[in-house]
Structure formats: structure tokens, C-alpha cells
Design an enzyme around this catalytic site. Structure first.
Site, mmCIF file in Angstrom:
data_model
loop_
_atom_site.group_PDB
_atom_site.id
_atom_site.type_symbol
_atom_site.label_atom_id
_atom_site.label_comp_id
_atom_site.label_asym_id
_atom_site.label_seq_id
_atom_site.Cartn_x
_atom_site.Cartn_y
_atom_site.Cartn_z
ATOM 1 N N HIS A 42 -2.703 -11.149 -1.191
ATOM 2 C CA HIS A 42 -3.894 -10.987 -0.329
ATOM 3 C C HIS A 42 -5.050 -10.395 -1.104
ATOM 4 O O HIS A 42 -6.203 -10.517 -0.711
ATOM 5 C CB HIS A 42 -3.558 -10.118 0.902
ATOM 6 N N ARG A 43 -4.735 -9.698 -2.197
ATOM 7 C CA ARG A 43 -5.753 -9.201 -3.123
ATOM 8 C C ARG A 43 -5.273 -9.538 -4.527
ATOM 9 O O ARG A 43 -4.079 -9.436 -4.821
ATOM 10 C CB ARG A 43 -5.862 -7.679 -3.047
ATOM 11 N N LYS A 71 1.448 0.633 -1.009
ATOM 12 C CA LYS A 71 0.890 1.776 -1.729
ATOM 13 C C LYS A 71 -0.586 1.521 -2.057
ATOM 14 O O LYS A 71 -1.445 2.370 -1.818
ATOM 15 C CB LYS A 71 1.690 1.946 -3.023
ATOM 16 N N LYS A 83 6.059 -6.112 -9.188
ATOM 17 C CA LYS A 83 6.988 -5.260 -9.944
ATOM 18 C C LYS A 83 7.730 -6.119 -10.956
ATOM 19 O O LYS A 83 7.952 -7.305 -10.722
ATOM 20 C CB LYS A 83 8.017 -4.614 -8.990
ATOM 21 N N SER A 340 -4.464 3.648 -12.863
ATOM 22 C CA SER A 340 -4.344 2.322 -13.485
ATOM 23 C C SER A 340 -5.526 1.444 -13.062
ATOM 24 O O SER A 340 -6.055 0.672 -13.868
ATOM 25 C CB SER A 340 -3.048 1.636 -13.048
#
Ligand code: NAD
Length: 448
Positions: A42-43, A71, A83, A340
Site C-alpha cells: 500500500h506504500r 509498525k 522481512k 532507517s
């Protein structure tokens, strides 16, 4: 919400399971299994750490990728979740082997379009650190030669390879900011029988790696908490009067173990120490450390989830029933991805954050001091002047933005918890994140 929309938020958008050959140190060939899961597009880019551990599985990788989606949404980082996992034991393989595996894994990700500044941006996680991120950046740069912002393909890099100051300690420092934000509220501390504030509180930390070390260090040195227990693989140490985190770290470095740290009780079974009475327990090592089996015996009043998934479902139900306050992983360890994000922005812009403002700030502050001196007729002491005048360093900017981000996110989650009368912070965190992701899916990415 529409049922299909919820299903779309829940599912993992793409998963790449790979097996590739790597030359072992003795010249033989070893087949390594690895994964990368992009939970939500979605992003873009998607973002999430890479874990090196013999125990990683595709299911675990997908689960951790979904946690990254929530998160990021929670702390307002505009990325989807991802991940990576590589099935090797970084403690037993040589550095050369680790480098060959990291570079080959990166090449595989490039081949399948699973890495890139606009696509998917890995970071460190359990078993990996700056060195591995440096190898990834270097491999990517050499295979994708015609792009100006190649260093934005990975974060958590060494400073010499366009990393950002503050990233190394970001997750642990964020953990400290999160605990501090939680403990400021009397309404939440009083039912636990605790006063507000971190100072003087007794803390036990599990894991003295990147997250655990910095969380403990900042709790002790900035928060003035008392670190009574530290647990590592080999066992734990305890001292009711407090342990010096840095000295324990150096003791482990010198002796290969935290046990026999001078003046502390050594406990061979670390899990036993997890159950000791304390105010805050910080699991900062692995998932599933508090389960239905041991939750009834945990002696902490607050569990600060620095690791991902340290409390399982059964464990959580028991702890909730016992009135233990849990600060959820999804929020508490988001400091890493937040910084990050700053590193990615810096690499994309090709300029450090302080470069454009530092001198200007210095000039403005100098004028301000002079105006104060003229108005009051008092001279500011010479030794104070440099600190008051100097513009912010990049590290100061990063740390200030991290602090603001963690505090703001806590306020948002806490408000939702109370306003909607939700059972706990985790439910509030999930709700906030799910609403944000679903809202974004409503507007993007679903073709008519
Ligand atoms: P790390 O590899 O730097 O440290 C992990 C530490 O845990 C090591 O010192 C290891 O020896 C110790 N450990 C392993 N098994 C243990 C056991 N049974 N008992 C006690 N200690 C044990 O990893 P890390 O980056 O600090 O990650 C720790 C946790 O934090 C993971 O759950 C990870 O997903 C999560 N996390 C990390 C980051 C990050 O920026 N590094 C960000 C968010 C979440």
C-alpha cells in the site's frame, strides 16, 4: 470495513523463497535457504530487517513482515512492511562465508526485483548488523551501476557507506523513549503500584545485542533506572543494587560470557531470571519467550517488548488477567525503522540533514545571544557560548526527530486506548495501524 479490504490488509502481497549454492570455506558447496516477504504494497518501498538464524521459516518471515506494515503505519513511516530471513547460524560460520551468503542473497533479490530504493529496502535484524548492510549496499551498487541513489537500497549501513549517525542505537533508544512515555502517566502507573517516571525503577533485560544493549544503556544512563538483571544465551546475572551495562558488555566481550561478572549472582538458567520480581522486564532477544507455561510466574509489572513477538497468545492472556501492563513490540521497537526512514531520505536526497541548516542556525543563535546581552546588560559566560551558539549536528537532528516520533506515536495509541475503551495498548496499536493501512488501500492499488 469491507471484508475483502480486511483480507487484503491481512494477506502477504509477495513472498520469494530461494535456495542457492554458496562455496564453503573448505571448497565444498552448501545450499542455503532464504526468504524475503513483502507483506503490504500500500506504500512503497516496503521495508524490514534481514534475520540470520538457522531457525527462520517462511511463516515467521511473513509474520514479521506483517508486523512491519503495522509498525510503519503506527509511527507514520510511509513504507509497507517486509522481512527477510536466511537460514544460517552467524555465530558458527566464518566471516568469509557470511559475506558470500549476503552478497548472493542480494543478487537473488535483485534478480527478482525484490530490492531497490523504490521497491524494498532491507535493514538489520537478529543476527545481522552494519557489516552485512554494507555488503548488501556494495553488491547492489556494483550490479545497478547507473543509479544516483543506490545507497538508499538498504539502511543500517556503516557511516562510511552513507549510513546515518544514530541508527546503531535507534531501536534501543526508541525503546527507552517508549517506556518513558508510558511511565509518565499516573493513571496507568497507579494500578500497578508504581510511581511515575523511569528513575529508580528495577529493570531486567533479556538479550545484550543491538536492541537490548542500547535499551539497557539508555534506561540506566539517561533514565536513571536500576538494571538489576541481564540475561544472555549462557545464563543471567543479578544484582539488586544494579549492574553497570557497559561494564557487563565489556566483561562479556573479554570473557565470552556475562556469567561471573564481579559482584553479581550468576544464574545458569536465564529463563529463571526472567521470572524474578522487578518493575520492568525488557525481552530484547527472541520471540515466544513468555508463554502459557511461564506467564503465571513472571514477576514484572510492565513488560516492554523490545524484541518482536516475545510474548505469545497464551502468555499474553495470562499476563493481562494478572494486570501486567504490556508495551507492544509494534510500537516499542519502531525506533529502528523510524531512523532507517531518515537514512533512506538522506540517501535519496544525497545530502546530510545538517549540511543545509547548521551554519544558518549558528548565525541566528549568535544574533539572539547578542540581543539578550544588550537588553539585559549581562554577558553570557564564555564557556557556555559555544554550546548555545552551535548549530545542530546530524546526530542531534536524528535523535530529536526520533524522540518526537516515539512520543507522538505513544500519545496517539494511548488516546485511542482510552477513548474507545479498548482492552490494552496492543489492541489500540493494531486498530490504529489497521485503520491507516485500510484507508490507504481504499484510495490506492485496487484496480476497477
Ligand atoms: P542481535 O543479534 O544484535 O542481539 C540478540 C541478542 O540476543 C544476542 O546478544 C544473543 O546472544 C541474545 N540471545 C539469543 N538467544 C538468547 C536467549 N535464549 N536468551 C537470552 N539472550 C539471547 O539482535 P537485535 O538486532 O538486537 O534484535 C533483537 C530483537 O529485536 C529481535 O526480535 C529483532 O527482531 C528485534 N528488532 C531489532 C531491530 C534492530 O534495529 N536491530 C529493530 C526492531 C526489532
Amino acid at each position: 470495513m469491507d471484508k475483502g479490504l480486511i483480507e487484503q490488509v491481512r494477506c502477504c502481497n509477495s513472498t520469494y523463497r530461494m535456495q542457492f549454492p554458496v562455496r564453503a570455506d573448505d571448497g565444498s558447496i552448501v545450499v542455503v535457504e532464504a526468504f524475503r516477504a513483502e507483506h503490504s504494497h500500500h506504500r512503497l518501498p516496503t521495508k524490514g530487517g534481514i534475520r540470520f538464524s538457522p531457525d527462520v521459516t517462511v511463516d515467521e518471515t511473513i509474520a514479521l513482515a506483517s508486523l512491519m506494515t503495522y509498525k510503519c503505519a503506527l509511527v507514520g513511516v510511509p513504507f509497507g512492511g517486509a522481512k527477510g530471513g536466511v537460514c544460517i547460524d552467524p555465530r558458527t560460520v566464518s566471516e568469509g562465508f557470511r559475506e558470500r551468503v549476503t552478497r548472493r542473497y542480494t543478487a537473488e533479490l535483485i534478480r527478482k526485483n525484490f530490492i531497490g530504493p523504490d521497491i524494498d529496502v532491507p535493514a538489520p535484524d537478529y543476527g545481522t548488523g552494519e557489516r552485512e548492510m554494507g555488503w548488501i549496499a556494495d553488491t547492489y551498487k556494483n550490479l545497478k551501476v547507473n543509479s544516483a541513489d543506490t545507497y538508499a537500497c538498504v539502511t543500517g549501513k556503516p557511516l562510511s557507506m552513507h549510513g546515518i549517525p544514530g541508527r546503531r542505537q535507534a531501536t534501543g533508544l526508541g525503546v527507552y523513549y517508549g517506556i518513558r512515555a508510558c511511565m509518565e502517566r499516573e493513571e496507568d502507573m497507579q494500578p500497578l503500584g508504581l510511581t511515575t517516571g523511569v528513575a529508580g525503577k528495577r529493570v531486567i533485560v533479556q538479550g545484550l545485542g543491538n536492541v537490548g544493549y542500547y535499551a539497557a544503556w539508555f534506561l540506566q544512563n539517561e533514565g536513571k533506572a536500576i538494571i538489576t538483571g541481564i540475561i544472555e544465551r549462557e545464563g543471567g546475572i543479578f544484582n539488586a543494587d544494579g549492574l553497570d551495562v557497559e561494564a557487563v558488555f565489556n566483561h562479556r566481550k573479554a570473557n565470552g560470557t556475562i556469567l561471573q561478572y564481579p559482584g553479581a549472582e550468576s544464574v545458569a538458567n536465564g529463563m529463571e531470571l526472567m521470572e524474578r520480581e522487578c518493575d520492568i522486564l525488557v525481552p530484547a532477544a527472541l520471540e515466544n519467550q513468555i508463554t502459557g507455561e511461564n506467564a503465571g510466574r513472571i514477576g514484572a509489572k510492565i513488560i516492554a517488548e523490545a524484541a518482536n513477538g516475545p510474548v505469545d497468545f497464551e502468555g499474553e492472556a495470562i499476563l493481562s488477567q494478572r494486570g501486567v501492563l504490556m508495551i507492544p513490540d509494534m510500537y516499542l521497537n519502531a525506533g529502528g525503522v523510524t531512523v532507517s526512514y531518515f537514512e533512506w531520505l538522506k540517501n535519496r536526497a544525497g545530502v546530510s540533514f545538517d549540511r543545509m541548516i547548521s551554519r544558518h542556525e549558528e548565525l541566528v543563535k549568535r544574533e539572539l545571544l547578542e540581543a539578550i546581552e544588550n537588553l539585559t546588560g549581562t554577558k553570557i559566560p564564555t564557556e557556555q557560548r559555544p554550546r548555545l551558539i552551535q548549530g545542530p549536528s546530524e546526530e542531534e537532528l536524528v535523535i530529536a526527530a526520533l524522540e518526537q516520533s516515539m512520543t507522538k506515536a505513544y500519545n496517539n495509541v494511548h488516546r485511542l486506548w482510552k477513548e474507545r475503551n479498548l482492552p490494552d495498548l496492543r489492541t489500540a496499536g493494531f486498530l490504529l495501524a489497521l485503520e491507516r493501512v485500510a484507508e490507504s488501500y481504499k484510495n490506492h492499488g485496487i484496480f476497477p
